[in-house]
Enzyme design. Structure first.
Site, short mmCIF file in Angstrom:
data_model
loop_
_atom_site.label_atom_id
_atom_site.label_comp_id
_atom_site.label_asym_id
_atom_site.label_seq_id
_atom_site.Cartn_x
_atom_site.Cartn_y
_atom_site.Cartn_z
N ALA A 71 0.76 -1.22 0.15
CA ALA A 71 0.02 0.05 0.10
C ALA A 71 1.04 1.35 0.01
O ALA A 71 1.95 1.07 0.63
CB ALA A 71 -0.79 0.02 1.36
N GLY A 116 0.79 -5.72 0.52
CA GLY A 116 -0.04 -5.79 -0.47
C GLY A 116 0.75 -6.37 -1.79
O GLY A 116 0.06 -7.08 -2.56
N GLU A 119 0.74 -9.93 -1.26
CA GLU A 119 -0.54 -10.37 -1.57
C GLU A 119 -0.82 -10.41 -3.11
O GLU A 119 -1.68 -11.47 -3.31
CB GLU A 119 -1.47 -9.54 -1.05
CG GLU A 119 -1.29 -9.81 0.76
CD GLU A 119 -2.22 -8.89 1.73
OE1 GLU A 119 -3.16 -9.17 2.24
OE2 GLU A 119 -2.12 -7.75 1.34
N GLU A 139 2.08 -5.92 7.89
CA GLU A 139 1.00 -4.95 8.17
C GLU A 139 0.75 -4.56 9.56
O GLU A 139 0.54 -3.82 10.11
CB GLU A 139 -0.52 -5.68 7.66
CG GLU A 139 -0.39 -5.33 6.03
CD GLU A 139 0.17 -6.56 5.28
OE1 GLU A 139 -0.16 -6.37 3.88
OE2 GLU A 139 0.87 -7.27 5.95
#
Length: 265
Positions: A71, A116, A119, A139
């Protein structure tokens, strides 16, 4: 290599025959996922999912230092709670778009693949990493949880206990350990991740698109089901292939000792 199609400023797709290369193209920010980038990634995966000529997708990075660092925390630093709520559907659509591609997806990872970014790789079916790769889900170190599928995809890949250790500590894992733990599927020398992933994708694309898509669907839908339910899903996928043009062409090509020309239906 043929045409390049751009989806906004930060995502591009280049076609290599039946293989589509989806490029994360925000190198100055090491592909940090901003709202605009998430929107573009969702649009690109929607287009790829609807393209019958695409038999495999490879996710690559134009950044020399990273696959994707997750992110965009600089953008989020100025967000209000309402801003974050408005952004959430955009980011979910981006990760879901990769996860729900009907054809096999391969992540070509070098440098950092964190949060992310990892991910996105986990949303692919296979991960090819080079020796510079560093992966992780950090995170919890910034007060949130992996929200792009990490809490669900990582346990499916490495088991519940190993995933818990990695998610609860937020630690970074370097390439060799990542391979040993099963966080990545293939480890190649530095700088060779993209080439290796594209080669793998071309080998997949040489096979029946109906067969490969049906096999992916059966595996994805069957995960977590009990065995009888899973075998029913497999049977339904088999029936899709057994009465397809691809099956007829595959049998004919075998008997005629030639390469099949898959109709893809």
């Amino acid at each position: 290599m043929t045409d390049e199609v751009r989806y906004g400023e930060f995502v591009a797709v280049v076609h290599h025959g039946h293989v589509a290369e989806l490029r994360l193209d925000r190198p100055k920010a090491m592909n940090a996922v901003s709202t605009d980038m998430a929107r573009s990634l969702a649009a690109a995966t929607d287009a790829l999912a609807a393209d019958p000529d695409v038999r495999a997708v490879v996710l690559t990075s134009t950044s020399e230092r990273a696959f994707c660092v997750g992110a965009d925390l600089k953008e989020r630093n100025s967000f209000t709670d309402d801003d974050l709520r408005r952004q959430r559907p955009q980011t979910r659509a981006a990760y879901t778009g990769v996860l729900e591609l009907p054809m096999p997806a391969i992540a070509a990872v070098h440098g950092f693949a964190l949060g992310g970014g990892f991910e996105i790789a986990l949303s692919c079916d296979l991960i090819v990493a080079d020796a510079t790769a560093v992966v992780g889900l950090p995170e919890v170190t910034v007060g949130v949880i992996p929200g792009g599928g990490g809490t669900q995809l990582l346990p499916r890949r490495v088991g519940a206990a190993r995933a818990a250790e990695l998610i609860f500590t937020g630690r970074r894992v370097e390439a060799a350990e990542a391979r040993d733990l099963g966080l990545v599927d293939e480890l190649v020398p530095a700088g060779e991740d993209r080439t290796a992933a594209l080669d793998l994708a071309q080998r997949i694309a040489a096979n029946s698109p109906v067969g490969v898509r049906s096999a992916k669907r059966a595996m994805r839908l069957g995960h977590g089901k009990d065995l009888p339910a899973g075998l029913d899903l497999e049977d339904a996928a088999w029936r899709t292939t057994a009465f397809s043009g691809d099956r007829a062409e595959g049998v004919a090509a075998f008997n005629e000792k030639r390469k099949p020309d898959w109709p893809g239906v």
